[in-house]
Design a protein around this motif. Structure first.
Motif, mmCIF file in Angstrom:
data_model
loop_
_atom_site.group_PDB
_atom_site.id
_atom_site.type_symbol
_atom_site.label_atom_id
_atom_site.label_comp_id
_atom_site.label_asym_id
_atom_site.label_seq_id
_atom_site.Cartn_x
_atom_site.Cartn_y
_atom_site.Cartn_z
ATOM 1 N N LEU A 35 0.884 -1.146 0.000
ATOM 2 C CA LEU A 35 0.000 0.000 0.000
ATOM 3 C C LEU A 35 0.928 1.205 0.000
ATOM 4 O O LEU A 35 1.802 1.315 0.875
ATOM 5 N N PHE A 36 0.791 2.064 -1.001
ATOM 6 C CA PHE A 36 1.701 3.196 -1.109
ATOM 7 C C PHE A 36 0.958 4.415 -1.614
ATOM 8 O O PHE A 36 -0.142 4.331 -2.152
ATOM 9 N N ARG A 37 1.583 5.563 -1.413
ATOM 10 C CA ARG A 37 1.061 6.814 -1.944
ATOM 11 C C ARG A 37 1.966 7.217 -3.101
ATOM 12 O O ARG A 37 3.179 7.324 -2.932
ATOM 13 N N ALA A 38 1.348 7.399 -4.252
ATOM 14 C CA ALA A 38 2.096 7.852 -5.424
ATOM 15 C C ALA A 38 2.424 9.327 -5.202
ATOM 16 O O ALA A 38 1.525 10.152 -5.145
ATOM 17 N N ASP A 39 3.682 9.629 -5.012
ATOM 18 C CA ASP A 39 4.077 10.993 -4.697
ATOM 19 C C ASP A 39 5.500 11.210 -5.192
ATOM 20 O O ASP A 39 6.460 10.857 -4.523
ATOM 21 N N GLU A 40 5.598 11.782 -6.371
ATOM 22 C CA GLU A 40 6.902 11.952 -7.004
ATOM 23 C C GLU A 40 7.854 12.785 -6.152
ATOM 24 O O GLU A 40 9.039 12.512 -6.083
ATOM 25 N N SER A 41 7.323 13.787 -5.460
ATOM 26 C CA SER A 41 8.201 14.678 -4.698
ATOM 27 C C SER A 41 8.697 14.047 -3.399
ATOM 28 O O SER A 41 9.778 14.375 -2.934
ATOM 29 N N ALA A 42 7.913 13.137 -2.792
ATOM 30 C CA ALA A 42 8.306 12.552 -1.510
ATOM 31 C C ALA A 42 8.614 11.061 -1.610
ATOM 32 O O ALA A 42 8.841 10.423 -0.604
ATOM 33 N N GLY A 43 8.602 10.524 -2.815
ATOM 34 C CA GLY A 43 8.846 9.104 -2.980
ATOM 35 C C GLY A 43 10.275 8.714 -2.669
ATOM 36 O O GLY A 43 11.208 9.321 -3.168
ATOM 37 N N ARG A 44 10.419 7.695 -1.839
ATOM 38 C CA ARG A 44 11.751 7.243 -1.458
ATOM 39 C C ARG A 44 11.954 5.758 -1.735
ATOM 40 O O ARG A 44 13.068 5.300 -1.815
#
Length: 146
Positions: free
Chosen positions: A64-73
């Protein structure tokens, strides 16, 4: 005066359904699909909460993840770019628990989109413990809302 057009960023998720490897989205909304070399690719909007399921032979994983280009690690196989990973399972049993929980949320009409990421980190910890039922996980999520 020059105006800049705001663009929605997307995360690409490889979908597969063959005898060797199955990859599917089990929770979340897809903005659109495109055709890739190894099957369909789902594009999801930045900020979307996504459940992803991988079955590779006898190995099974769910995320389960949040698609977030700026905070993706976190890099997950079949997903580009990196995402903000909230829940990760490494066994068939725990993957099944997460999938059953997501199904229960859908059936009960509970949208997980607005929950803070801390709730999902607690959910991940619950999944790692013993004897955690889907109803207990749902109750904990409802407590996060209050």
């Amino acid at each position: 005066m020059k105006t800049t057009k705001k663009t929605t960023r997307h995360t690409a998720i490889q979908l597969r359904d063959d005898s060797r490897l199955r990859c599917s989205i089990v929770y979340g909304n897809v903005a659109r699909f495109i055709t890739g070399l190894m099957g369909k690719i789902a594009l999801v909007d930045d900020g979307s909460l996504i459940g992803y399921h991988i079955v590779n032979g006898n190995r099974e994983r769910a995320f389960l993840f949040r698609a977030d280009e700026s905070a993706g690690r976190q890099k997950i196989s079949g997903i580009f770019p990196a995402v903000r990973l909230l829940v990760s399972t490494r066994s068939r049993f725990r993957a099944g628990k997460l999938l059953a929980f997501l199904n229960l949320c859908s059936e009960s009409g509970l949208s997980l989109e607005a929950f803070p990421d801390d709730c999902f980190l607690r959910l991940n910890a619950m999944l790692e413990g013993r004897g955690c039922s889907e109803s207990t996980m749902l109750k904990m999520m409802h407590e996060c809302q209050s």
